[in-house]
Design an enzyme around this catalytic site. Structure first.
Site, mmCIF file in Angstrom:
data_model
loop_
_atom_site.group_PDB
_atom_site.id
_atom_site.type_symbol
_atom_site.label_atom_id
_atom_site.label_comp_id
_atom_site.label_asym_id
_atom_site.label_seq_id
_atom_site.Cartn_x
_atom_site.Cartn_y
_atom_site.Cartn_z
ATOM 1 N N LYS A 5 0.846 -1.201 0.000
ATOM 2 C CA LYS A 5 0.000 0.000 0.000
ATOM 3 C C LYS A 5 0.878 1.247 0.000
ATOM 4 O O LYS A 5 1.888 1.300 0.713
ATOM 5 C CB LYS A 5 -0.904 -0.035 1.248
ATOM 6 C CG LYS A 5 -1.956 1.056 1.305
ATOM 7 C CD LYS A 5 -2.841 0.866 2.535
ATOM 8 C CE LYS A 5 -3.905 1.942 2.658
ATOM 9 N NZ LYS A 5 -4.705 1.809 3.898
ATOM 10 N N SER A 63 -9.586 2.028 2.911
ATOM 11 C CA SER A 63 -8.752 2.757 1.983
ATOM 12 C C SER A 63 -7.809 1.865 1.180
ATOM 13 O O SER A 63 -7.325 2.281 0.136
ATOM 14 C CB SER A 63 -7.929 3.807 2.734
ATOM 15 O OG SER A 63 -7.071 3.179 3.680
ATOM 16 N N SER A 82 -9.529 -0.341 7.180
ATOM 17 C CA SER A 82 -8.996 -0.289 5.813
ATOM 18 C C SER A 82 -8.255 -1.521 5.324
ATOM 19 O O SER A 82 -7.885 -1.595 4.152
ATOM 20 C CB SER A 82 -8.077 0.920 5.655
ATOM 21 O OG SER A 82 -8.862 2.071 5.543
HETATM 22 N N1 GLN Z 1 -12.874 4.275 6.279
HETATM 23 C C1 GLN Z 1 -12.303 4.781 7.500
HETATM 24 C C2 GLN Z 1 -11.956 6.231 7.324
HETATM 25 O O1 GLN Z 1 -12.283 6.778 6.340
HETATM 26 C C3 GLN Z 1 -11.107 3.965 7.889
HETATM 27 C C4 GLN Z 1 -9.913 4.250 7.098
HETATM 28 C C5 GLN Z 1 -8.717 3.434 7.493
HETATM 29 O O2 GLN Z 1 -8.811 2.419 8.171
HETATM 30 N N2 GLN Z 1 -7.563 3.907 7.080
HETATM 31 O O3 GLN Z 1 -11.380 6.848 8.165
#
Ligand code: GLN
EC number: 6.3.5.7
Length: 491
Positions: free
Chosen positions: A80, A155, A179
């Site tokens: 990532k 994400s 994420s």
């Molecule tokens: N979807 C969540 C957010 O927008 C979690 C994102 C993540 O785990 N990086 O913050």
């Protein structure tokens, strides 16, 4: 030779170790696959073909010299774009870091290299890991290999899509609110969020430092466990790293694969089932619960009453930390600089750079966080959210006095169509309804494919006490031993 891209990491490592396939052959097969499908999937922001082949050659040379290779040597991995990679672009999905080549490797990447894995490149993500669909990437969305018109989660949608599209057998993600697990669930792959502090944050571009947790993504539970073992463990460069060895997640995955859960007590979290989840998701979940019971697990229902406030608390704590962390992107130290024509003040240049470099969701979070931390509102918002975090932790502690691990669906809904939720941030935030409590507590959680709903994958989440990551691997591997792995329609 069978298609090398269809194999598990364990199988690939076996072929490389025995000499039936070279690491270079394996790497070429994956680079060819990326070339064939990634135009449609867009899992990668950067493919490092040369770097990958050089790493593969080193593995083949070490083997030829009779050196003992690690359990994942020669296995390709996609990383990532939130983790720094020396000399290799790292954008975090943001324009503000476009063109930045970090001068150092993150600890996770360093450990991947030391283990002889072959880094194929950097995967797409929502900007600064803020999002649940990868649509907030400044470089365009990633498409779900199950249906290219749908989101792959976020994400870390790029990492999950790379696995589902057979572009890589292993990937790295980061989980702040879900994420790793949510993209795993909606792409039919496995994603594990380790105990907070169980994997190093050194070189992980910070979003919310008290929540951010890098972790493994794979197509099978055992592959994820092997990757977890390689990247986990104490790192003196991370002040919140736990000074203890990784729990034996590999042995636990192997034990689980025997399909025997006798003596294991699982709790279905009342607050994470029923209301809020799609009927198709609940149907797949209920069927999996029956399977787990048939494997010998004792199953009870437990209540965690404060979980209903988790989403609200998260959307104060995470933006508050982000508003502080993202202050470092000032147009001076990294990446983009806008308007520096010799006539403008430093402040003007900073402001123009941030205006041009951050996308709308990132700006929304910075503003939310700045507001929640401002004097006069601090106690009412940030302070209150921290108290809720404590109550959620107490819910987990009380639950783990009754059961060994907790289970729920990973997400309330399956992969939605691209564009369906971008105009309403709250609808997007709901994707993490079931994953966020674990982050606030700091414990480990895994998503394992458990079935299909209307032809789209559904994930089951297993949550364990802090530093008991092995437990969740055992349960996930047991379920996998019955339901198997999931293959998307051919691309
Ligand atoms: N979807 C969540 C957010 O927008 C979690 C994102 C993540 O785990 N990086 O913050």
């Amino acid at each position: 030779m069978s298609d090398l891209t269809k194999l598990t990491a364990v199988e690939i490592a076996g072929l490389v170790a025995s000499g039936e396939a070279s690491a270079v052959e394996v790497t070429h097969a994956h680079l060819d696959r990326i070339a064939a499908v990634d135009e449609r999937v867009h899992a990668f922001l950067h493919v490092d073909g040369e770097g990958a082949l050089a790493a593969a050659r080193r593995v083949d040379e070490r083997r030829a010299a009779g050196e003992e290779l690690g359990p994942l040597a020669g296995v390709p991995v996609a990383v990532k774009d939130v983790l720094t990679t020396k000399g290799v672009p790292t954008t975090v999905g943001s324009k503000i870091l476009e063109g930045w080549r970090p001068p150092y490797d993150s600890t996770i990447v360093q450990r991947l290299r030391d283990a002889g894995t072959v880094m194929l490149g950097k995967t797409n993500m929502d900007e600064f890991a803020m999002g649940s669909s990868t649509e907030y990437s400044a470089y365009g969305p990633t498409h779900n290999p199950w249906d290219l018109d749908r989101i792959p989660g976020g994400s870390g949608g790029g990492s999950a899509a790379a696995l589902a599209a057979y572009e890589a057998p292993l990937a790295i993600g980061s989980d702040t609110g879900g994420s790793i697990r949510q993209p795993g669930a909606v792409t039919g792959t496995v994603g594990a969020k380790p105990t907070y502090g169980g994997t190093s944050r050194y070189g992980l571009v910070a979003f919310s430092s008290s929540l951010d947790t890098p972790g493994p993504c794979a197509r099978t539970v055992l592959d994820a466990a092997l990757l977890h073992q390689v990247i986990g463990g104490h790192d003196p460069r991370d002040s919140t790293s736990i000074p203890a060895p990784v729990p034996d997640v590999v042995a636990a995955a192997k034990l689980g694969a025997t399909g025997d859960l006798t003596g294991v007590k699982l709790g279905i979290v009342k607050e994470l089932t029923g209301e809020g989840a799609e009927p198709g998701v609940m149907a797949a979940f209920r069927e999996s619960v029956d399977t787990l019971a048939k494997l010998g697990a004792e199953i009870v229902e437990v209540s965690c009453p404060h979980f209903r406030y988790a989403l609200s608390a998260y959307y104060l704590i995470a933006p508050s930390e982000c508003s502080s962390n993202l202050a470092r992107f000032d147009g001076v130290r990294f990446g983009l600089r806008v308007g520096d024509d010799g006539n403008r003040s430093l402040e003007e240049v900073m402001s123009l750079t941030r205006e041009a470099g951050f996308g709308p969701e990132v700006k929304r979070r910075i503003m939310l966080g700045t507001y929640a931390l401002s004097s006069g509102y601090y106690d009412a918002y940030y302070g209150q959210a921290q108290k809720v975090r404590t109550l959620i932790t107490r819910d987990f502690t009380a639950a783990f006095e009754q059961v060994d691990a907790l289970i729920s669906p990973t997400t309330p809904f399956v992969a939605f169509p691209i564009g369906a939720r971008t105009s309403d941030p709250y609808q997007m935030y709901l994707a993490d309804l079931f994953t966020i409590p674990t982050n606030l507590y700091g414990g480990p959680g895994i998503s394992v494919p458990c079935g299909l709903s209307d032809g789209l994958p559904v994930g089951l989440q297993v949550m364990a006490p802090t530093m008991a990551d092995d437990r969740m691997y055992r349960v996930a591997a047991a379920l996998e031993s019955v339901v198997g792995t999931f293959t998307p329609p051919a691309l």
